[in-house]
Enzyme design. Structure first.
Site, PDB file in Angstrom:
ATOM      1  N   HIS A  17       0.860  -1.186   0.000  1.00  0.00           N
ATOM      2  CA  HIS A  17       0.000   0.000   0.000  1.00  0.00           C
ATOM      3  C   HIS A  17       0.896   1.236   0.000  1.00  0.00           C
ATOM      4  O   HIS A  17       1.642   1.458   0.956  1.00  0.00           O
ATOM      5  CB  HIS A  17      -0.903   0.015   1.236  1.00  0.00           C
ATOM      6  CG  HIS A  17      -1.825  -1.158   1.280  1.00  0.00           C
ATOM      7  ND1 HIS A  17      -3.087  -1.141   0.714  1.00  0.00           N
ATOM      8  CD2 HIS A  17      -1.658  -2.411   1.778  1.00  0.00           C
ATOM      9  CE1 HIS A  17      -3.656  -2.327   0.875  1.00  0.00           C
ATOM     10  NE2 HIS A  17      -2.805  -3.108   1.517  1.00  0.00           N
ATOM     11  N   HIS A 138      -8.322 -10.635  -1.322  1.00  0.00           N
ATOM     12  CA  HIS A 138      -8.363 -10.473   0.136  1.00  0.00           C
ATOM     13  C   HIS A 138      -9.321 -11.552   0.622  1.00  0.00           C
ATOM     14  O   HIS A 138     -10.533 -11.415   0.508  1.00  0.00           O
ATOM     15  CB  HIS A 138      -8.852  -9.070   0.529  1.00  0.00           C
ATOM     16  CG  HIS A 138      -8.827  -8.864   2.023  1.00  0.00           C
ATOM     17  ND1 HIS A 138      -7.947  -8.039   2.646  1.00  0.00           N
ATOM     18  CD2 HIS A 138      -9.569  -9.447   3.013  1.00  0.00           C
ATOM     19  CE1 HIS A 138      -8.134  -8.094   3.966  1.00  0.00           C
ATOM     20  NE2 HIS A 138      -9.114  -8.934   4.206  1.00  0.00           N
ATOM     21  N   ASP A 249       2.429  -6.272   2.582  1.00  0.00           N
ATOM     22  CA  ASP A 249       1.183  -5.639   3.041  1.00  0.00           C
ATOM     23  C   ASP A 249       1.499  -4.454   3.944  1.00  0.00           C
ATOM     24  O   ASP A 249       0.725  -4.141   4.862  1.00  0.00           O
ATOM     25  CB  ASP A 249       0.250  -6.630   3.738  1.00  0.00           C
ATOM     26  CG  ASP A 249      -1.173  -6.086   3.866  1.00  0.00           C
ATOM     27  OD1 ASP A 249      -1.517  -5.137   3.140  1.00  0.00           O
ATOM     28  OD2 ASP A 249      -1.930  -6.604   4.703  1.00  0.00           O
TER      29      ASP A 249
HETATM   30  C1  NCD Z   1      -4.779  -2.485   4.551  1.00  0.00           C
HETATM   31  C2  NCD Z   1      -4.840  -0.952   4.416  1.00  0.00           C
HETATM   32  O1  NCD Z   1      -4.658  -0.249   5.415  1.00  0.00           O
HETATM   33  O2  NCD Z   1      -5.021  -0.463   3.286  1.00  0.00           O
HETATM   34  N1  NCD Z   1      -4.854  -2.826   5.934  1.00  0.00           N
HETATM   35  C3  NCD Z   1      -4.401  -3.977   6.497  1.00  0.00           C
HETATM   36  O3  NCD Z   1      -4.637  -4.183   7.694  1.00  0.00           O
HETATM   37  N2  NCD Z   1      -3.705  -4.855   5.812  1.00  0.00           N
HETATM   38  C4  NCD Z   1      -5.858  -3.096   3.759  1.00  0.00           C
HETATM   39  C5  NCD Z   1      -5.666  -4.571   3.539  1.00  0.00           C
HETATM   40  O4  NCD Z   1      -4.757  -5.009   2.841  1.00  0.00           O
HETATM   41  O5  NCD Z   1      -6.466  -5.355   4.071  1.00  0.00           O
HETATM   42 ZN    ZN Z   2      -3.062  -5.100   1.882  1.00  0.00          ZN
END
Ligand code: NCD
Ligand code: ZN
Length: 346
Positions: A17, A138, A249
């Site tokens: 992200h 997911h 992630d």
């Molecule tokens: C991710 C996010 O903050 O965008 N959060 C997470 O806990 N991994 C979203 C996701 O990948 O589920």
């Molecule tokens: Zn993620």
């Protein structure tokens, strides 16, 4: 004798992200210093749902990179109930989009626009099966009746297996797996199924969220599970099975939104990702398996060339900073204040 240096073919992050705007500016350098490429998640507000938006987001990422960086963002589209076969065909031909992300609506951060019923996405999935564009999943059901810790396990039977029956040729990455059941499913599935595993799910079990009180920086989705699941993930990651590869992630959120009555899900691991993975592989006695997991298995699945060049980690203890700059606030990296034995050489 313990080894003091690890040399790896330059690795990639197959689940990241990067956010957008100022937040992206604050975090992108960390990923570019660690990885050659990354699969960039599309859960912006609003989400990246078409090729035009993916191209524009890619341009913003490239513009935000530190001078001289050759980091390559590999873009993804956010699957919705309205994604058309035509959009998928165009995206697959573009060379810009490398996957399409399925977020069951409401499953996690910015997933409100996600798929409400997988059948709505069948025309898009047919086009993905035809073109070979992978579906990145997911894998959690969103039914509030299902215990939070069982949502991945239940997803396998309720969604994954029926989906694979209807689209046997669809290429699927089960993202950030967290359970023994998901590891077993991926190991035993037909051709075309793979999984990413985060460093935090290899290093921690759910106790980490509650040591001495609620620790929001260990809260992510899918949530950390029991120790037996952590052990199964370590076994999968270090098995040498090419279906398992690295995906951090890393999910940055401002400190005040994590340390909140309703704290956001996501662990920020981009700045020390390789060090965390090296730690997990060393504990498992499997440092010799790290290169395949970090640098070879992902490109093979995504049908991309392996990177040229190498990175070096040295045994050199250092302390993870308590906080890092983030717009209007700070950001707390995972395991802040703890000491790591491995350090990536710049
Ligand atoms: C991710 C996010 O903050 O965008 N959060 C997470 O806990 N991994 C979203 C996701 O990948 O589920
Ligand atoms: Zn993620």
């Amino acid at each position: 004798m313990a080894i003091d240096e690890i040399k790896l073919i330059r690795p990639d992050d197959w689940h990241l992200h990067l956010r957008d705007g100022e937040a992206m500016n604050a975090v992108i350098g960390a990923s570019a210093a660690q990885f050659a490429r990354a699969i960039v998640m599309p859960n912006l507000k609003p989400p990246v749902t078409n090729l035009e938006q993916a191209r524009a987001y890619r341009d913003r990422i490239l513009a935000a990179l530190p001078a001289g960086s050759d980091f390559k963002p590999l873009m993804t589209l956010y699957l919705t109930d309205n994604t058309s076969a035509q959009q998928i065909t165009e995206a697959a031909a573009s060379g810009v989009v490398h996957g399409v992300k399925l977020y069951p609506a409401g499953a996690t951060t910015n997933s409100d626009a996600g798929v409400t019923d997988i059948r709505h996405a069948y025309p898009a999935l047919e086009a993905m099966q035809r073109t070979g564009l992978p579906l990145l999943v997911h894998g959690e059901v969103t039914d509030s009746q299902i215990d939070l810790f069982d949502r991945e396990h239940v997803f396998i039977d309720k969604v994954m297996i029926p989906l694979r029956k209807d689209f046997p040729g669809l290429r699927v990455v089960f993202e950030h797996i967290t359970t023994a059941q998901a590891a077993a499913y991926v190991s035993g599935a037909e051709e075309g199924v793979a999984a990413t595993i985060t460093a935090h799910h290899l290093l921690y079990n759910r106790n980490a969220i509650f040591i001495g009180g609620v620790r929001p920086h260990w809260y992510c989705l899918p949530v950390l599970k029991r120790e037996i699941h952590r052990q199964a993930l370590v076994q999968a990651a270090t098995s040498g099975n090419p279906r398992f590869f690295l995906g951090t992630d890393s999910a940055p959120h401002a400190q005040r939104l994590k340390e909140h009555a309703i704290g956001c899900a996501g662990c920020y691991t981009a700045p020390h990702a390789l060090e965390l993975y090296a730690t997990a592989f060393e504990i498992a006695g499997a440092l010799d398996k790290l290169e395949a997991f970090a640098s070879l298995n992902g490109p093979a699945f995504y049908r991309l060339p392996v990177n040229t060049g190498t990175v070096t980690l040295r045994r050199e203890p250092w302390t993870i900073p308590d906080s890092l700059p983030f717009p209007g606030d700070a950001i707390v990296p995972l395991a802040a204040g703890e000491t790591l034995q491995w350090r990536l050489q710049g």
